[in-house]
Design a protein around this motif. Sequence first.
Motif, PDB file in Angstrom:
ATOM      1  N   ASP A  81       0.865  -1.186   0.000  1.00  0.00           N
ATOM      2  CA  ASP A  81       0.000   0.000   0.000  1.00  0.00           C
ATOM      3  C   ASP A  81       0.900   1.235   0.000  1.00  0.00           C
ATOM      4  O   ASP A  81       1.720   1.424   0.910  1.00  0.00           O
ATOM      5  CB  ASP A  81      -0.894   0.000   1.257  1.00  0.00           C
ATOM      6  N   PRO A  82       0.764   2.093  -1.029  1.00  0.00           N
ATOM      7  CA  PRO A  82       1.665   3.248  -1.119  1.00  0.00           C
ATOM      8  C   PRO A  82       1.444   4.292  -0.033  1.00  0.00           C
ATOM      9  O   PRO A  82       2.317   5.112   0.235  1.00  0.00           O
ATOM     10  CB  PRO A  82       1.367   3.826  -2.510  1.00  0.00           C
ATOM     11  N   ARG A  83       0.270   4.263   0.632  1.00  0.00           N
ATOM     12  CA  ARG A  83      -0.005   5.298   1.628  1.00  0.00           C
ATOM     13  C   ARG A  83       0.083   4.790   3.067  1.00  0.00           C
ATOM     14  O   ARG A  83       0.783   5.370   3.891  1.00  0.00           O
ATOM     15  CB  ARG A  83      -1.394   5.895   1.387  1.00  0.00           C
ATOM     16  N   THR A  84      -0.610   3.726   3.352  1.00  0.00           N
ATOM     17  CA  THR A  84      -0.666   3.257   4.744  1.00  0.00           C
ATOM     18  C   THR A  84      -0.282   1.780   4.836  1.00  0.00           C
ATOM     19  O   THR A  84      -0.921   0.931   4.210  1.00  0.00           O
ATOM     20  CB  THR A  84      -2.087   3.464   5.321  1.00  0.00           C
ATOM     21  N   GLN A  85       0.731   1.516   5.610  1.00  0.00           N
ATOM     22  CA  GLN A  85       1.156   0.129   5.821  1.00  0.00           C
ATOM     23  C   GLN A  85       0.815  -0.254   7.261  1.00  0.00           C
ATOM     24  O   GLN A  85       1.162   0.462   8.197  1.00  0.00           O
ATOM     25  CB  GLN A  85       2.667  -0.035   5.602  1.00  0.00           C
ATOM     26  N   TRP A 125      -4.525   0.477  -6.143  1.00  0.00           N
ATOM     27  CA  TRP A 125      -4.024   0.845  -4.806  1.00  0.00           C
ATOM     28  C   TRP A 125      -4.424   2.276  -4.461  1.00  0.00           C
ATOM     29  O   TRP A 125      -4.024   2.812  -3.436  1.00  0.00           O
ATOM     30  CB  TRP A 125      -2.493   0.694  -4.728  1.00  0.00           C
ATOM     31  N   ASN A 126      -5.237   2.894  -5.344  1.00  0.00           N
ATOM     32  CA  ASN A 126      -5.651   4.289  -5.095  1.00  0.00           C
ATOM     33  C   ASN A 126      -6.807   4.359  -4.097  1.00  0.00           C
ATOM     34  O   ASN A 126      -7.544   3.384  -3.892  1.00  0.00           O
ATOM     35  CB  ASN A 126      -6.048   4.981  -6.414  1.00  0.00           C
ATOM     36  N   ARG A 127      -6.962   5.515  -3.487  1.00  0.00           N
ATOM     37  CA  ARG A 127      -8.003   5.727  -2.463  1.00  0.00           C
ATOM     38  C   ARG A 127      -9.311   6.197  -3.089  1.00  0.00           C
ATOM     39  O   ARG A 127     -10.384   6.006  -2.525  1.00  0.00           O
ATOM     40  CB  ARG A 127      -7.543   6.774  -1.445  1.00  0.00           C
ATOM     41  N   THR A 135     -11.348   1.468  -6.122  1.00  0.00           N
ATOM     42  CA  THR A 135     -10.363   1.840  -5.083  1.00  0.00           C
ATOM     43  C   THR A 135      -9.830   0.583  -4.386  1.00  0.00           C
ATOM     44  O   THR A 135     -10.428  -0.499  -4.480  1.00  0.00           O
ATOM     45  CB  THR A 135     -10.988   2.743  -3.995  1.00  0.00           C
ATOM     46  N   LYS A 136      -8.762   0.761  -3.618  1.00  0.00           N
ATOM     47  CA  LYS A 136      -8.151  -0.368  -2.878  1.00  0.00           C
ATOM     48  C   LYS A 136      -9.102  -0.924  -1.816  1.00  0.00           C
ATOM     49  O   LYS A 136      -9.065  -2.121  -1.512  1.00  0.00           O
ATOM     50  CB  LYS A 136      -6.843   0.084  -2.212  1.00  0.00           C
ATOM     51  N   GLN A 193      -4.627   7.080  14.256  1.00  0.00           N
ATOM     52  CA  GLN A 193      -4.660   8.253  13.385  1.00  0.00           C
ATOM     53  C   GLN A 193      -6.036   8.551  12.773  1.00  0.00           C
ATOM     54  O   GLN A 193      -6.283   9.678  12.360  1.00  0.00           O
ATOM     55  CB  GLN A 193      -3.598   8.148  12.281  1.00  0.00           C
ATOM     56  N   TYR A 194      -6.933   7.580  12.721  1.00  0.00           N
ATOM     57  CA  TYR A 194      -8.263   7.838  12.150  1.00  0.00           C
ATOM     58  C   TYR A 194      -9.331   8.010  13.227  1.00  0.00           C
ATOM     59  O   TYR A 194     -10.528   7.921  12.947  1.00  0.00           O
ATOM     60  CB  TYR A 194      -8.659   6.703  11.188  1.00  0.00           C
TER      61      TYR A 194
END
Length: 254
Positions: free
Chosen positions: A115-119, A150-152, A160-161, A214-215
């Motif tokens: 995941d390019p944003r959140t691992q 893998w986009n949101r 989307t992912k 974080q969410y």
Amino acid sequence: MASRATTTASRATTTASRATTTASQATTTESRASTTASRATTTASRASTTGSRATTMANRTSTTASRATTTASRATTTAKEETQHLCGDTWRADFLVHEDYWMTVAALAAKRSKDPRTQVGACIVNQENVIIGIGYNRMPKGCDDDHLPWNRHGEGRWDTKYAYVCSAVAVAIMNKKCSDLKGCTIYVTLFPCTESAKLIIEAGIKKVVYLSDQYHDMEMMAASPRFLLAVAEIECIQFKPTEPTITTDLTVNN
Ligand SMILES: Nc1nc(=O)n([C@H]2C[C@H](O)[C@@H](COP(=O)(O)O)O2)cc1CO
């Protein structure tokens, strides 16, 4: 008269002859007895020699065993001295504590994520402190990442992912190394989403230890998973590391 004398002489000769035979037999018997005695002496002497050799062998074996014990004892003493020399004591005081270890395993697993944003990483531990499941967010097993987004954001959710990705919790539960997870604790680097919370409850996991929240302020994330976990009486605590940074050097010097 002459005839009687002859008979008498003949009897005397016979008697003498018998006496000689008896003497000769006595000599033979004596000689045999002597031979038997001599053999007995030889046998006794051999037995004594064999016994003596056996004693010597036993003594040598005992000496060898004793030397081996001494050598082993010296090796143990040396290893202990070396340990004390290296650590100043018999064991390292700055070892990684269990909780830091498990959260670090979860964080390390997260590094596998594409995941390019959140691992996200997760590590399940049983009541005997044994790790029985590890996971990170990824596309379902065998599904080529090149064919999935893998986009949101996209034209729709299907684009989307979120429509395809498996959460770290889901993967860790699916990878479990035992039949059930009742009473286990899950270490996860991000507070569980609603789907993960459902799986945690269904699996019988009793405690969630999370790193990031974080969410928390997102309406959906803040409400539903927290509410569900509370209803299921699952303890949720935020992780406070003993060591905030844990580094691993994989350099080899030889
Ligand atoms: N508890 C969680 N476990 C997870 O494995 N994930 C995954 C799903 C996505 O791949 C990614 C979140 O992506 P993003 O919304 O931050 O771009 O993390 C997400 C959460 C929290 O929502």
